[in-house]
Design a protein around this motif. Structure first.
Motif, PDB file in Angstrom:
ATOM      1  N   GLY A 140       3.530   5.821  19.406  1.00 42.30           N
ATOM      2  CA  GLY A 140       2.539   5.478  18.402  1.00 42.30           C
ATOM      3  C   GLY A 140       2.571   6.311  17.140  1.00 42.30           C
ATOM      4  N   VAL A 141       3.445   7.319  17.092  1.00 41.86           N
ATOM      5  CA  VAL A 141       3.455   8.194  15.915  1.00 41.86           C
ATOM      6  C   VAL A 141       3.916   7.458  14.663  1.00 41.86           C
ATOM      7  N   LEU A 142       4.706   6.396  14.815  1.00 42.59           N
ATOM      8  CA  LEU A 142       5.242   5.699  13.645  1.00 42.59           C
ATOM      9  C   LEU A 142       4.141   4.960  12.889  1.00 42.59           C
ATOM     10  N   ALA A 143       3.404   4.088  13.558  1.00 42.24           N
ATOM     11  CA  ALA A 143       2.379   3.295  12.875  1.00 42.24           C
ATOM     12  C   ALA A 143       1.242   4.160  12.352  1.00 42.24           C
ATOM     13  N   SER A 144       0.768   5.102  13.160  1.00 43.31           N
ATOM     14  CA  SER A 144      -0.355   5.927  12.727  1.00 43.31           C
ATOM     15  C   SER A 144       0.022   6.812  11.547  1.00 43.31           C
ATOM     16  N   SER A 145       1.248   7.352  11.564  1.00 46.29           N
ATOM     17  CA  SER A 145       1.686   8.202  10.451  1.00 46.29           C
ATOM     18  C   SER A 145       1.871   7.400   9.175  1.00 46.29           C
ATOM     19  N   ILE A 146       2.418   6.193   9.306  1.00 49.98           N
ATOM     20  CA  ILE A 146       2.637   5.367   8.114  1.00 49.98           C
ATOM     21  C   ILE A 146       1.310   4.957   7.494  1.00 49.98           C
ATOM     22  N   ALA A 147       0.309   4.681   8.323  1.00 49.65           N
ATOM     23  CA  ALA A 147      -1.015   4.366   7.786  1.00 49.65           C
ATOM     24  C   ALA A 147      -1.540   5.536   6.962  1.00 49.65           C
ATOM     25  N   ALA A 148      -1.360   6.760   7.476  1.00 51.34           N
ATOM     26  CA  ALA A 148      -1.837   7.943   6.760  1.00 51.34           C
ATOM     27  C   ALA A 148      -1.033   8.188   5.495  1.00 51.34           C
ATOM     28  N   VAL A 149       0.291   8.045   5.573  1.00 53.90           N
ATOM     29  CA  VAL A 149       1.154   8.284   4.413  1.00 53.90           C
ATOM     30  C   VAL A 149       0.833   7.313   3.286  1.00 53.90           C
ATOM     31  N   CYS A 150       0.576   6.058   3.641  1.00 50.01           N
ATOM     32  CA  CYS A 150       0.302   5.042   2.626  1.00 50.01           C
ATOM     33  C   CYS A 150      -1.148   5.061   2.160  1.00 50.01           C
ATOM     34  N   GLY A 151      -1.992   5.865   2.809  1.00 48.50           N
ATOM     35  CA  GLY A 151      -3.389   5.929   2.421  1.00 48.50           C
ATOM     36  C   GLY A 151      -4.130   4.637   2.676  1.00 48.50           C
ATOM     37  N   ILE A 152      -3.751   3.953   3.776  1.00 50.34           N
ATOM     38  CA  ILE A 152      -4.355   2.663   4.101  1.00 50.34           C
ATOM     39  C   ILE A 152      -5.355   2.836   5.238  1.00 50.34           C
ATOM     40  N   ASP A 153      -6.545   2.307   5.043  1.00 53.34           N
ATOM     41  CA  ASP A 153      -7.552   2.309   6.098  1.00 53.34           C
ATOM     42  C   ASP A 153      -7.265   1.118   7.002  1.00 53.34           C
ATOM     43  N   ALA A 154      -6.352   1.327   7.941  1.00 49.61           N
ATOM     44  CA  ALA A 154      -5.884   0.234   8.789  1.00 49.61           C
ATOM     45  C   ALA A 154      -6.814   0.028   9.971  1.00 49.61           C
ATOM     46  N   GLY A 155      -7.269  -1.203  10.121  1.00 45.98           N
ATOM     47  CA  GLY A 155      -8.078  -1.518  11.289  1.00 45.98           C
ATOM     48  C   GLY A 155      -7.263  -1.549  12.547  1.00 45.98           C
ATOM     49  N   MET A 156      -5.967  -1.806  12.413  1.00 43.20           N
ATOM     50  CA  MET A 156      -5.049  -1.820  13.552  1.00 43.20           C
ATOM     51  C   MET A 156      -3.793  -1.055  13.181  1.00 43.20           C
ATOM     52  N   SER A 157      -3.344  -0.187  14.075  1.00 45.41           N
ATOM     53  CA  SER A 157      -2.040   0.473  13.937  1.00 45.41           C
ATOM     54  C   SER A 157      -1.315   0.268  15.249  1.00 45.41           C
ATOM     55  N   ILE A 158      -0.240  -0.501  15.202  1.00 48.83           N
ATOM     56  CA  ILE A 158       0.438  -0.934  16.425  1.00 48.83           C
ATOM     57  C   ILE A 158       1.914  -0.592  16.339  1.00 48.83           C
ATOM     58  N   ASP A 159       2.451  -0.024  17.416  1.00 44.16           N
ATOM     59  CA  ASP A 159       3.891   0.183  17.535  1.00 44.16           C
ATOM     60  C   ASP A 159       4.446  -0.722  18.621  1.00 44.16           C
ATOM     61  N   THR A 160       5.601  -1.322  18.359  1.00 44.87           N
ATOM     62  CA  THR A 160       6.272  -2.148  19.350  1.00 44.87           C
ATOM     63  C   THR A 160       7.673  -1.598  19.581  1.00 44.87           C
TER      64      THR A 160
END
Length: 413
Positions: A140-160
């Motif tokens: 899960g480090v990929l999706a959660s980190s990208i949300a933080a890097v992009c400064g996006i308030d993501a309702g969902m952060s999903i890794d597949t």
């Protein structure tokens, strides 16, 4: 009900560069655009295709300005670089993220393998495990980190993670969420940074990659659809990331300029003969392609070309070729693959092929491969007449375990 989703922005970093112009130029130039680097393994070295030198410098520069990116595994750095550019392009085209339901959906076959290998090595040497080992190496480090890097308030952060189809499966998930009304916007990322000691050794053990220095094959060691001729098995490991911002068709009116539409997606699987094998007739490819055509209410004549999975392995390439012949009575005008220029970027490869397809529909004239191939065809016609942009392009991907996926794209404007 939302039927189609629209690509609002692209971002990428690969062997061909870190911006659309460089990548398009690389596909147009061909083999001279890339560097093939030996990676040591027991008994010699395997060829690998890392990101371009200019892309490496651009990545370092971005890591210097974004501390969070610098602290993460290389797969996060590559994926974050691509995602930042995709989000910036979407915003430049007029897309507003404010007040919208936004999700991050990422795909990677190996994940944070560099950090995992390094941390496990220290563990085996008796140095213990740090408090950040688990969160820095989890999938899960990929999706959660990208949300933080992009400064996006993501309702969902999903890794597949679904082997080499991971990036396109991330797109499948994002499309389903948008069509269901759960998301308005999704940032989809396929990223892979697997040129690491343990992973390259695994490729060597599979005996599907040529040894570095195999004569003329050293310049283009991966030769899709080339058969059993020298330099023999030719899957070559690459690295990179591609990101797309996709939106519901209701938001397409906000976008300036031409858009790429995801017209359909089809998935299928077969029971493989072994953990590493694929059925000789490519039944998974057949099922995925047929379902993609049905999903998009498309006929076989609607396709201008197919960007194949074609990793350069004799059995895998032959299975996909037989699947193409089984599904299409008359093959589309252009049959192509990116991997002789990019290497096999595992989970990133499907999205990388998608951008190549978009470039073709936008007018790119691709370089013909400088080697004999029974499957890659249509380059002379593409140079003479271009790609019929009224039609669509299909992208194939497959992976260990017998799964396959096919995506059909069309471009408007």
């Amino acid at each position: 009900m939302v039927r189609e989703v629209v690509v609002a922005g692209w971002g990428r970093i690969s062997s061909l560069g870190a911006d659309r112009e460089s990548v398009a130029r690389g596909y147009g130039v061909g083999g001279d655009a890339i560097r093939v680097v030996p990676f040591p393994v027991r008994g010699g070295a395997l060829p690998t295709i890392p990101i371009a030198e200019a892309a490496e410098e651009a990545l370092k520069g971005r890591c210097r300005t974004i501390p969070l990116l610098a602290e993460r595994d290389r797969v996060v750095q590559l994926g974050g670089y691509a995602a930042l550019d995709a989000v910036a392009e979407a915003r430049a085209r007029g897309l507003s993220f404010r007040g919208r339901r936004v999700g991050i959906v990422c795909g990677s076959a190996r994940g944070a393998t560099g950090s995992l290998e390094a941390e496990h090595g220290r563990f085996l040497e008796g140095q213990g495990v740090s408090v950040t080992t688990s969160p820095s190496t989890t999938g899960g480090v990929l999706a959660s980190s990208i949300a933080a890097v992009c400064g996006i308030d993501a309702g969902m952060s999903i890794d597949t993670s679904m082997t080499c189809t991971s990036g396109l499966h991330a797109l499948l998930v994002a499309r389903a969420l948008i069509r269901a009304g759960d998301l308005d916007i999704a940032v989809v990322v396929g990223a892979e940074a697997a040129i690491t000691p343990f992973t390259v050794d695994q490729v060597a053990a599979l005996r599907i990659s040529p040894r570095f220095g195999a004569g003329e094959g050293e310049r283009w060691p991966c030769r899709p659809f080339s058969g059993e001729e020298p330099p023999g098995p030719a899957m070559v490991l690459g690295e990179g990331a591609v990101a797309v911002v996709v939106v519901s068709e209701m938001l397409a009116g906000e976008l300036s300029g031409p858009s790429c539409w995801i017209a359909s997606i089809g998935c299928a699987a077969e029971v493989p003969p072994s953990l590493t094998g694929i059925g000789s007739e490519g039944e998974n490819f057949q099922g995925a392609m047929r379902r993609a055509l049905i999903d998009g209410c498309l006929t076989k004549e609607n396709l201008s070309g197919i960007v194949c999975h074609a990793p350069g392995t004799p059995k895998g390439d032959r299975a996909e070729w037989r699947a193409l012949r089984a599904v299409f009575e008359q093959l589309p005008p252009l049959i192509t693959s990116t991997k002789w220029l990019t290497g096999h970027t595992y989970g990133a490869s499907g999205l990388l092929s998608m951008e190549f397809a978009d470039l073709l529909m936008a007018g790119l004239i691709p370089a013909a491969p400088p080697f004999s191939s029974y499957g890659l065809r249509g380059y002379r016609e593409a140079v003479a007449h271009g790609i019929d942009r009224r039609h669509a392009m299909m992208i194939n991907a497959a992976g260990f375990g017998g799964n396959a996926i096919a995506v059909v794209m069309r471009r408007e404007g």
